[in-house]
Design a protein around this motif. Structure first.
Motif, mmCIF file in Angstrom:
data_model
loop_
_atom_site.group_PDB
_atom_site.id
_atom_site.type_symbol
_atom_site.label_atom_id
_atom_site.label_comp_id
_atom_site.label_asym_id
_atom_site.label_seq_id
_atom_site.Cartn_x
_atom_site.Cartn_y
_atom_site.Cartn_z
ATOM 1 N N UNK B 85 0.816 -1.358 -0.188
ATOM 2 C CA UNK B 85 0.079 -0.069 0.037
ATOM 3 C C UNK B 85 0.954 1.097 -0.008
ATOM 4 N N UNK B 86 0.682 2.015 -1.079
ATOM 5 C CA UNK B 86 1.474 3.332 -1.090
ATOM 6 C C UNK B 86 0.964 4.368 -0.167
ATOM 7 N N UNK B 87 -0.264 4.417 0.083
ATOM 8 C CA UNK B 87 -1.164 5.498 0.550
ATOM 9 C C UNK B 87 -0.539 5.682 2.169
ATOM 10 N N UNK B 88 -0.306 4.644 3.158
ATOM 11 C CA UNK B 88 -0.182 4.925 4.452
ATOM 12 C C UNK B 88 1.173 5.732 4.518
ATOM 13 N N UNK B 89 2.069 4.961 3.472
ATOM 14 C CA UNK B 89 3.472 5.975 3.700
ATOM 15 C C UNK B 89 3.410 7.196 3.363
#
Lengths: 190, 190, 190
Positions: B85-89
């Motif tokens: 998942x790229x979003x939490x980063x």
């Protein structure tokens, strides 16, 4: 404005343009172009000043933010077709290299470093900004290109300035002369 | 524990998580995750303090090593599926960005830098850790992504803090308010 | 020449060789090899000294430029076939790692840092040069290779030195003993 300050600001501008040109080639936007111009232009001097234990000139003197801004605007508005040309980047980079290898060495000498360390710090100032530019843009630094003698003119210029200092010759006229030699050598080697 | 210290440690934690998440995506092990969390979390502040000529807070105060350790453990044990998942980063990164652009600017102002240089140093603190993270993990820094206005909210936040300072407003309430604005702008821009 | 200085110069030489070997593998020329040897050899110590607020030893003492020069010449003239071998690079790197994690921790302790921060600065000294080498040569740092416990022996060595210091044991005999342990662990882990 003193002569050395003017040369330094000019060097920041030249390196700034090289940073913005790389940003354009890599497809970065105007903010990225400004950041890369700033890092390339003032990065070498910041490394030099941090090693010398001084507050970096670029942070002490707000003038230093004008050249990278001009560079980013220039490349953004004037040069849409320029982004595929590798040569202008190299010529601007050469001008920055020439000015910074002399001004960096002189600053280190004035702060009492031995001539050998001063010359090395001059080379660091000269190649530091371009190295940061290439590292941050995630490409192999130009300085390591085996078909290209990138660092050699800077080493010769810094060594020459240190030798002249030891022999008793200093001042902006000498700096300018050495910078002109370094620039000529660098451009001829392209 | 003072309010500014708490905000700073929180920022270190958020950036630390972003570092560990990138480490997980790249397949680094727990040690690599810890190192990248530490570099991302305290890197921007170290650059700021070195430029200011101060011993970096992170080395003067052992508290600073707790957040990266927590971040690395959290990502390692809690989040095996999270690594794609790229979003939490991006959200954790945004929280760190918001806190550091304000705290970095304030620290520089308190040490007597002019408002312009202070704002720039705030931006450096905010983007420095993430830049080091991406450079060290050998990918093009997020800051240069042309589809993404990464640095702009940090520039606005740092500029706002400096302007408020000049107008006579300072204190952690203002810092928190500006950080909330920066965070909101950044998350909305994703 | 004192014993600690000799160990430090030896560490610079070992890391310098690892830098030159990587330069050879990447096809850089002799100047690039010298620059990468220098950066790898003295880079970690410069980061340490800049964080400690000291003028970097490498700039205060011209001796420090001898080892990288020797390293670059050695790799250039003696080792044309060596450039495809990965193992020598790792062994030289291990020797540098062992010497720097101890000498870096000791220097920080002597300058009055708390044992925890000193150990961390020792690890920074030990892994800093190799990290800069890999970052500048545009490859993912060895330190993040999940099949390789690169940083762990350095962490153990730096922690051990700090613990011995707290317990009242210091001096170059202890340093050498810990460095030998770190080197052995590192080489066995390859």
């Amino acid at each position: 404005m003193t002569m050395p300050l003017m040369f330094d600001l000019l060097g920041v501008f030249f390196f700034g343009v090289s940073g913005s040109l790389l940003a354009a080639r890599r497809g970065f936007d105007i903010v990225g172009s400004l950041l890369l111009a700033g890092l390339t232009g003032i990065g070498g001097g910041i490394v030099r000043d941090v090693i010398l234990g001084e507050v970096p000139t670029a942070f002490a003197n707000p003038y230093y933010f004008v050249p990278p801004t001009l560079a980013a605007l220039l490349v953004y508005f004037v040069a849409p077709g320029v982004q595929r040309l590798k040569r202008p980047l190299l010529v601007f980079d050469a001008a920055g290299l020439a000015l910074f290898c002399t001004s960096g060495t002189v600053k280190a000498l004035e702060l009492g470093m031995n001539p050998f360390a001063a010359a090395l710090l001059g080379v660091t100032t000269a190649v530091g900004g371009g190295l940061l530019r290439d590292v941050v843009a995630n490409q192999t630094p130009a300085i390591f290109d085996p078909r290209d003698m990138y660092a050699v003119p800077a080493m010769m210029g810094a060594g020459l300035i240190a030798a002249l200092w030891v022999a008793g010759f200093s001042g902006w006229v000498w700096e300018l002369a050495v910078a002109a030699i370094v620039f000529t050598l660098r451009v001829l080697s392209l």
